[in-house]
Design a protein around this motif. Sequence first.
Motif, mmCIF file in Angstrom:
data_model
loop_
_atom_site.group_PDB
_atom_site.id
_atom_site.type_symbol
_atom_site.label_atom_id
_atom_site.label_comp_id
_atom_site.label_asym_id
_atom_site.label_seq_id
_atom_site.Cartn_x
_atom_site.Cartn_y
_atom_site.Cartn_z
ATOM 1 N N CYS A 297 -11.980 -8.223 4.019
ATOM 2 C CA CYS A 297 -11.002 -6.981 3.575
ATOM 3 C C CYS A 297 -10.978 -6.929 1.912
ATOM 4 O O CYS A 297 -11.251 -5.710 1.592
ATOM 5 C CB CYS A 297 -9.466 -7.468 3.973
ATOM 6 N N ASN A 298 -10.966 -7.752 1.247
ATOM 7 C CA ASN A 298 -10.727 -7.785 -0.241
ATOM 8 C C ASN A 298 -11.820 -7.468 -0.803
ATOM 9 O O ASN A 298 -11.926 -6.728 -1.969
ATOM 10 C CB ASN A 298 -10.366 -9.223 -0.917
ATOM 11 N N LEU B 256 -11.822 -2.967 1.340
ATOM 12 C CA LEU B 256 -11.083 -1.972 0.444
ATOM 13 C C LEU B 256 -11.864 -1.231 -0.433
ATOM 14 O O LEU B 256 -11.533 -0.302 -0.894
ATOM 15 C CB LEU B 256 -9.759 -2.699 -0.025
ATOM 16 N N ILE C 271 -6.307 3.273 5.520
ATOM 17 C CA ILE C 271 -6.631 1.918 6.435
ATOM 18 C C ILE C 271 -6.504 2.214 7.824
ATOM 19 O O ILE C 271 -7.568 1.961 8.543
ATOM 20 C CB ILE C 271 -5.871 0.936 5.942
ATOM 21 N N GLN D 16 -2.440 5.496 1.324
ATOM 22 C CA GLN D 16 -3.562 4.156 1.588
ATOM 23 C C GLN D 16 -3.313 3.837 2.877
ATOM 24 O O GLN D 16 -4.403 3.432 3.446
ATOM 25 C CB GLN D 16 -3.235 3.501 0.286
ATOM 26 N N ILE E 258 -10.121 2.113 -2.403
ATOM 27 C CA ILE E 258 -8.817 1.995 -2.840
ATOM 28 C C ILE E 258 -8.489 0.496 -3.366
ATOM 29 O O ILE E 258 -7.347 0.242 -3.629
ATOM 30 C CB ILE E 258 -7.558 2.280 -1.714
ATOM 31 N N LYS E 259 -9.669 -0.140 -3.698
ATOM 32 C CA LYS E 259 -9.293 -1.411 -4.031
ATOM 33 C C LYS E 259 -8.727 -1.467 -5.677
ATOM 34 O O LYS E 259 -9.645 -0.608 -6.464
ATOM 35 C CB LYS E 259 -10.797 -2.312 -4.139
ATOM 36 N N PHE F 30 0.869 -1.121 -0.015
ATOM 37 C CA PHE F 30 -0.038 0.182 -0.013
ATOM 38 C C PHE F 30 0.922 1.339 -0.046
ATOM 39 O O PHE F 30 1.915 1.277 0.579
ATOM 40 C CB PHE F 30 -0.839 0.189 1.109
ATOM 41 N N SER G 52 -1.242 -7.499 0.896
ATOM 42 C CA SER G 52 -0.416 -6.154 0.730
ATOM 43 C C SER G 52 0.028 -5.408 1.976
ATOM 44 O O SER G 52 1.188 -4.836 1.981
ATOM 45 C CB SER G 52 -1.224 -5.081 -0.120
ATOM 46 N N LEU H 66 -3.889 -5.219 -4.902
ATOM 47 C CA LEU H 66 -4.083 -4.452 -3.496
ATOM 48 C C LEU H 66 -5.137 -5.657 -2.737
ATOM 49 O O LEU H 66 -6.161 -5.425 -3.136
ATOM 50 C CB LEU H 66 -4.352 -3.146 -3.382
#
Length: 235
Positions: free
Chosen positions: A162-163, A167, A46, A42, A172-173, A38, A181, A177
Amino acid sequence: MFKMFFDWAERHGHAPHTLFEGMKVKKDKASESERKPFKPDQARLIYTELTENPSGLVRKDSHKWGMLLGMFTGARLNEICQLDIADVKQDGDTWFLNITDEGDDTKNVKSKAGRRKVPLHSELIRLGFLDFVESRRNGSRLFPDYSYSANGGYGRNLGRWCNESFLPKLGIKQPGLVFHSLRHTVVTRPGQANVPEPIIQCIVGHARSGVTQEVYLREGYTLEQLNDAIGRFKI
């Protein structure tokens, strides 16, 4: 290499014909989905969402602390989600995670180097991680809401949250990333802060290589040295 060898063997009468004629090794292409660290802005976004929750995205303590452990230790997803309360230990003034495959048949580490002690970053302690650990003392596992899967270990739920949710909703996905990451970030930023690579390898559980590391420094680095290196990581 093999083509050159069999070309030579055919020319000198050691083989009836050459092999691998017309075959080529496919060149690697840079993948857009290759995992990457990241960027500082970013990482700060987070961190702010996990600690202050301004957008209300973090609704479970297990999500908050699972992500923060990834952010400040570089541990793998499953290494975090399979932690027992007993894996949070203290040696003198230093608190650390004892990442191990001992104690449960469902726990595992990726390699021998994966069994390691990772000091807890001072920011984790300041944020109240030890209080969170204490609140879980009535059980054995630190994150009992993460269930075990034969395919993905304990990390599947946190990884998907998370994914696929956290994110993207933060905006910011992008390809490359993901939760992993965080690990890339912990490897990258201390290196840029002049932490020696072998110490970073000890922290994240990569095997150290070379005569100096494998023979002369077989015992590895002290917890104090690792703690000092972790402390150089800043958000």
